[in-house]
Enzyme design. Structure first.
Site, mmCIF file in Angstrom:
data_model
loop_
_atom_site.group_PDB
_atom_site.id
_atom_site.type_symbol
_atom_site.label_atom_id
_atom_site.label_comp_id
_atom_site.label_asym_id
_atom_site.label_seq_id
_atom_site.Cartn_x
_atom_site.Cartn_y
_atom_site.Cartn_z
ATOM 1 N N THR A 133 0.822 -1.202 0.000
ATOM 2 C CA THR A 133 0.000 0.000 0.000
ATOM 3 C C THR A 133 0.865 1.264 0.000
ATOM 4 O O THR A 133 2.004 1.229 0.474
ATOM 5 C CB THR A 133 -0.899 -0.004 1.255
ATOM 6 O OG1 THR A 133 -1.452 1.288 1.443
ATOM 7 C CG2 THR A 133 -0.101 -0.347 2.509
ATOM 8 N N ASP A 134 0.274 2.369 -0.477
ATOM 9 C CA ASP A 134 0.992 3.652 -0.390
ATOM 10 C C ASP A 134 1.019 4.171 1.046
ATOM 11 O O ASP A 134 1.747 5.118 1.356
ATOM 12 C CB ASP A 134 0.353 4.701 -1.323
ATOM 13 C CG ASP A 134 -1.103 5.017 -0.988
ATOM 14 O OD1 ASP A 134 -1.692 4.344 -0.123
ATOM 15 O OD2 ASP A 134 -1.650 5.959 -1.598
ATOM 16 N N LYS A 163 2.257 -3.374 7.279
ATOM 17 C CA LYS A 163 2.543 -3.551 5.842
ATOM 18 C C LYS A 163 3.977 -3.109 5.540
ATOM 19 O O LYS A 163 4.684 -3.749 4.751
ATOM 20 C CB LYS A 163 1.550 -2.749 4.992
ATOM 21 C CG LYS A 163 0.127 -3.295 4.983
ATOM 22 C CD LYS A 163 -0.010 -4.680 4.365
ATOM 23 C CE LYS A 163 0.250 -4.688 2.871
ATOM 24 N NZ LYS A 163 -0.093 -6.038 2.291
#
Ligand code: NAD
Ligand code: TYD
Length: 358
Positions: A133-134, A163
């Site tokens: 994810t960003d 993450k």
């Protein structure tokens, strides 16, 4: 190719599985624990396909993973299984540490053991594709800045920290053991089969039910929205074409304030579902500002020029076309939503929004 996909019963994973089965000749083994977020009904269109197999397995279960690798003999792994909801990570981080960090570690080790048994040229062609994810980059304060593949990590929530941790493990397994990995970091997805705890489907469902539309804080936080099927196409390009060790940011060039997203959904519903619940004059009247999320990231925005330049990927949907498709899909698939609104889902909604929606 034989592609082992983790988390294939989730929102993005199911879009990837459908994309691969419908548009390629590859075979898929979907490895999913079926948590509250996993739903095999999202795969009904391809469920009986001869190139598709499902295994209900926890990625933390190393011996089960070893067995699956030995039997399926994958040419690539696409790793999407994760706990994915920021608000849940705030109220209960343990599952995020377990699946996102320990689970990724177990999957990396199972992959490495299997990969070491492969002979050339299969060994060199093998890919471990980690889908991230960003949110690992933290948030952007200015209105001009964009996340690049080189932006330093600064995660804010237990979700994004878990993450980020998994991204580091994946890159370490490449550097230390030579495992042929690729990593992608994507912005917020939206589209069909999205679990209705996330902003866009939650707003659609609440509006249709005549319930409050909860906007955290002042609603000026910005997300960069990508239609999920555009993401699925990008992921397939990366797993089949990207060079080993590469990272790609994936985004929709669709920066929107949360409040504008909520208003856009209300406008579409005025047009597509004009018969409102009793007592509701305009869907927008349901907008309710609620307590802000702790540590709420202000703005995410992706520079997706590298994947465009290297792999020729650009999104096909604009936010207008993608949001319309999404609202139409929910209107036509209320049965899917009803089936996943289990007791567990109701408990979560009750706990998260108790003060505002009691
Ligand atoms: P999701 O929550 O809809 O689906 C996650 C899937 O993983 C579910 O099917 C669930 O059953 C499965 N799963 C969870 N724990 C598991 C375990 N221990 N073992 C096996 N399966 C398990 O998530 P999503 O929105 O589809 O996201 C997929 C991936 O993409 C995640 O890694 C997420 O971090 C990443 N991502 C999501 C977004 C987004 O906007 N949703 C954006 C960028 C990246
Ligand atoms: P979400 O869909 O949870 O994705 P993420 O936190 O991964 O970006 O939330 C998107 C944005 O919408 C985020 O800024 C939080 C906000 N939000 C609300 O304002 N109200 C809600 O009820 C939810 C679920 C999210």
């Amino acid at each position: 190719m034989n592609i082992l996909i983790t988390g294939g019963a989730g929102f993005i994973g199911s879009a990837v599985v459908r994309h691969i089965i419908q548009n390629t000749q590859d075979s898929v083994l979907n490895v999913d624990k079926l948590t509250y977020a996993g739903n095999l009904e999202s795969l009904e269109s391809i469920h009986h396909h001869e190139r598709y197999t499902f295994s209900q397995t926890d990625i933390c279960d190393r011996s089960a993973l070893d067995q699956l690798f030995a039997n399926f003999q994958p040419d690539a792994v696409m790793h999407l299984a994760a706990e994915s909801h920021v608000d849940r990570s705030i109220s209960g981080p343990a599952d995020f540490i377990e699946t996102n960090i320990i689970g990724t570690y177990q999957l990396l080790e199972a992959t490495r053991q299997y990969w070491n048994t492969l002979a050339e040229p299969r060994k060199q062609a093998f890919r471990f594709h980690h889908i991230s994810t960003d949110e690992v980059y933290g948030d952007l304060e200015g209105t001009e800045d964009l996340f690049l593949e080189t932006t330093p990590y600064a995660p804010s929530s237990p979700y994004s920290a878990s993450k980020a941790s998994s991204d580091h493990l994946v890159r370490a397994w490449h550097r230390t053991y030579g495992l042929p990995v690729v990593v992608t970091n994507c912005s917020n997805n939206y589209g069909p089969y999205h679990f209705p705890e996330k902003l866009i489907p939650l707003i659609i469902q609440n509006a249709l039910a005549g319930k409050a539309l909860p906007v955290y804080g002042n609603g000026h936080q910005i997300r960069d929205w990508l239609f999920v099927e555009d993401h699925a196409r990008a992921l397939y390009k990366v797993v089949t074409e990207a060079a080993v060790g590469e990272t790609y940011n994936i985004g929709g060039h669709n920066e929107q304030k949360n409040i504008d997203v909520v208003k856009a959904i209300c406008e579409l519903l005025e047009e597509l579902a004009p018969n409102k619940p009793a007592g509701i004059e305009h869907y927008q009247n349901l907008i309710t500002y609620v307590t802000d999320r702790p540590g709420h990231d202000l703005r995410y925005a992706i520079d997706a020029s590298k994947i465009k330049k290297d792999l020729g990927w650009i999104p096909q949907e604009t936010f207008d076309t993608g949001l319309r498709k999404t609202v139409e899909w929910y209107l036509n698939n209320q049965e899917w939503v009803e089936h996943i609104q289990s007791g567990e889902y109701k408990n979560w909604i009750q706990q998260q929004y108790q003060t505002e929606q009691a």
